[in-house]
Design a protein around this motif. Structure first.
Motif, short mmCIF file in Angstrom:
data_model
loop_
_atom_site.label_atom_id
_atom_site.label_comp_id
_atom_site.label_asym_id
_atom_site.label_seq_id
_atom_site.Cartn_x
_atom_site.Cartn_y
_atom_site.Cartn_z
N HIS A 231 0.86 -1.34 -0.05
CA HIS A 231 0.06 0.11 0.06
C HIS A 231 0.88 1.34 0.02
O HIS A 231 1.65 1.41 0.59
CB HIS A 231 -1.12 -0.02 1.27
N PRO A 232 0.44 2.15 -0.89
CA PRO A 232 1.46 3.55 -0.93
C PRO A 232 1.30 4.12 0.53
O PRO A 232 2.37 4.64 0.89
CB PRO A 232 0.37 4.42 -1.79
N ARG A 233 0.28 4.09 1.48
CA ARG A 233 0.66 4.62 2.57
C ARG A 233 1.34 3.87 3.59
O ARG A 233 2.32 4.66 4.38
CB ARG A 233 -0.93 4.62 3.30
N THR A 234 1.56 2.56 3.26
CA THR A 234 2.72 1.92 4.18
C THR A 234 4.01 2.32 3.81
O THR A 234 4.76 2.41 4.48
CB THR A 234 2.43 0.59 3.96
N ARG A 235 4.18 2.37 2.57
CA ARG A 235 5.30 2.72 2.05
C ARG A 235 5.95 4.04 2.33
O ARG A 235 7.08 4.31 2.89
CB ARG A 235 5.49 2.65 0.59
N ASP A 236 4.85 5.09 2.46
CA ASP A 236 5.27 6.35 2.96
C ASP A 236 5.76 6.36 4.16
O ASP A 236 6.45 7.16 4.71
CB ASP A 236 4.16 7.47 2.88
N PHE A 237 4.85 5.55 5.14
CA PHE A 237 5.25 5.69 6.59
C PHE A 237 6.51 5.09 6.84
O PHE A 237 7.43 5.50 7.56
CB PHE A 237 4.08 4.85 7.36
N LEU A 238 6.83 3.96 6.35
CA LEU A 238 8.15 3.40 6.54
C LEU A 238 9.39 4.19 5.88
O LEU A 238 10.56 4.44 6.43
CB LEU A 238 8.40 1.83 5.89
N ARG A 239 8.90 4.99 4.80
CA ARG A 239 10.01 5.97 4.47
C ARG A 239 10.29 6.97 5.23
O ARG A 239 11.44 7.41 5.89
CB ARG A 239 9.50 6.48 2.90
N SER A 240 9.34 7.42 5.93
CA SER A 240 9.50 8.54 7.14
C SER A 240 10.01 7.85 8.15
O SER A 240 11.19 8.57 8.93
CB SER A 240 8.21 9.13 7.44
N VAL A 241 10.04 6.46 8.37
CA VAL A 241 10.68 5.88 9.64
C VAL A 241 12.34 5.78 9.42
O VAL A 241 13.07 6.00 10.19
CB VAL A 241 10.23 4.53 9.87
N ILE A 242 12.44 5.35 8.11
CA ILE A 242 13.74 5.25 7.69
C ILE A 242 14.42 6.64 7.87
O ILE A 242 15.62 6.63 8.26
CB ILE A 242 13.78 4.67 6.07
N GLU A 243 13.68 7.58 7.18
CA GLU A 243 14.48 8.92 7.52
C GLU A 243 14.78 9.37 8.68
O GLU A 243 15.60 10.22 9.00
CB GLU A 243 13.68 9.95 6.50
N ALA A 244 13.87 8.98 9.78
CA ALA A 244 13.93 9.33 10.92
C ALA A 244 15.10 8.38 11.68
O ALA A 244 15.26 8.74 13.10
CB ALA A 244 12.82 9.39 11.92
N GLY A 245 15.53 7.72 11.13
CA GLY A 245 16.71 6.84 11.69
C GLY A 245 16.22 5.50 12.68
O GLY A 245 17.03 5.05 13.46
N ARG A 246 14.68 5.23 12.27
CA ARG A 246 14.17 4.21 13.37
C ARG A 246 14.09 3.01 12.88
O ARG A 246 13.62 2.05 13.38
CB ARG A 246 12.86 4.61 13.74
N LEU A 247 14.54 2.65 11.58
CA LEU A 247 14.66 1.31 11.11
C LEU A 247 16.07 0.86 10.19
O LEU A 247 16.25 1.84 9.59
CB LEU A 247 13.56 1.22 10.01
#
Length: 247
Positions: A231-247
């Motif tokens: 889902h695009p929303r899942t991808r957007d959420f995980l992208r924000s997590v990666i950018e925040a350094g939480r994954l």
């Protein structure tokens, strides 16, 4: 049979839909991680499961029996669930041992000696044997949260609900709380947990559910959700997590 079934659950606050037709199955020994941004409905879902909130539509079943029926004995249902929040909620005037044994003695009518023996076994199992006589303000945040989890375990729950149990802790203390959750998984405890610790979620979960705006948009194995979200929303959420350094 599933331990827990959430069937088309809706929850509204003042006309705002916080949960929108949530469907979820949790099997015995399964660990389900709920992920999503703040306000996505994760904590509300746990509160509905524990009957701290009433659902506006749909049903929740525990071991095949509906627990959202108006005639259900709420206290009896809660005897079979443990819930731990990000705030430790320990009684400050009571020792660790008394905090842990209070509910077994008062709710299950376990004799004090037996309740204390079981509590000491749990404290020893999770590296807190020497803290039995301490008071909450004499413990670190990580120790307090571990005691809160042990207190829930002392009720021998069928299902454990863990709501952002590391979010109030300093990073240095997170590891000790995650360790106790990992040990619970190894022992076969059925759990639903909400977390912002994506690496830990990926490591411990059997199923990951992504909530957005009160809707369960996507579910799958950790490998599928984190490596190939659909889902695009899942991808957007995980992208924000990666950018925040939480994954």
């Amino acid at each position: 049979m599933s331990v827990l079934t959430v069937d088309g659950v809706w929850k509204n606050y003042h006309g705002h839909h916080v949960l929108r037709g949530i469907d979820l199955e949790v099997d015995t020994h399964e660990v389900v991680c709920l992920i999503g941004a703040s306000g996505s409905g994760k904590s509300t879902l746990l509160r509905c499961v524990n009957l701290l909130e009433t659902v506006d539509d749909g049903a929740i079943l525990l071991d095949g029996k509906e627990i959202t029926d108006p005639g259900v004995d709420v206290d009896d249902v809660r005897k079979r669930m443990g819930i731990v929040f990000q705030a430790f909620n320990l009684f400050p005037h009571m020792s660790v041992l008394d905090n842990i044994t209070l509910a077994p003695r008062q709710v299950h009518k376990v004799a004090r000696g037996e309740a204390e023996e079981q509590a000491r076994e749990l404290l020893g199992r999770f590296g807190l044997a020497e803290k039995a006589g301490a008071y909450p303000d004499q413990l670190s945040g990580g120790q307090q949260q571990r005691v809160a989890i042990i207190r829930a375990l002392a009720m021998q729950p069928r299902l454990m609900l863990l709501d952002e149990v590391t979010s109030a802790l300093d990073p240095a203390l997170v590891t000790e709380v995650l360790g106790i959750i990992r040990e619970l998984k190894q022992s076969g405890m059925t759990m639903i947990l909400t977390t912002h610790e994506m690496g830990f979620c990926r490591d411990i979960a059997d199923t990951v559910c992504f909530l957005d705006g009160g809707v369960l948009l996507e579910r799958g194995t950790p490998e599928q959700i984190f490596s190939d979200p659909q889902h695009p929303r899942t991808r957007d959420f995980l992208r924000s997590v990666i950018e925040a350094g939480r994954l």
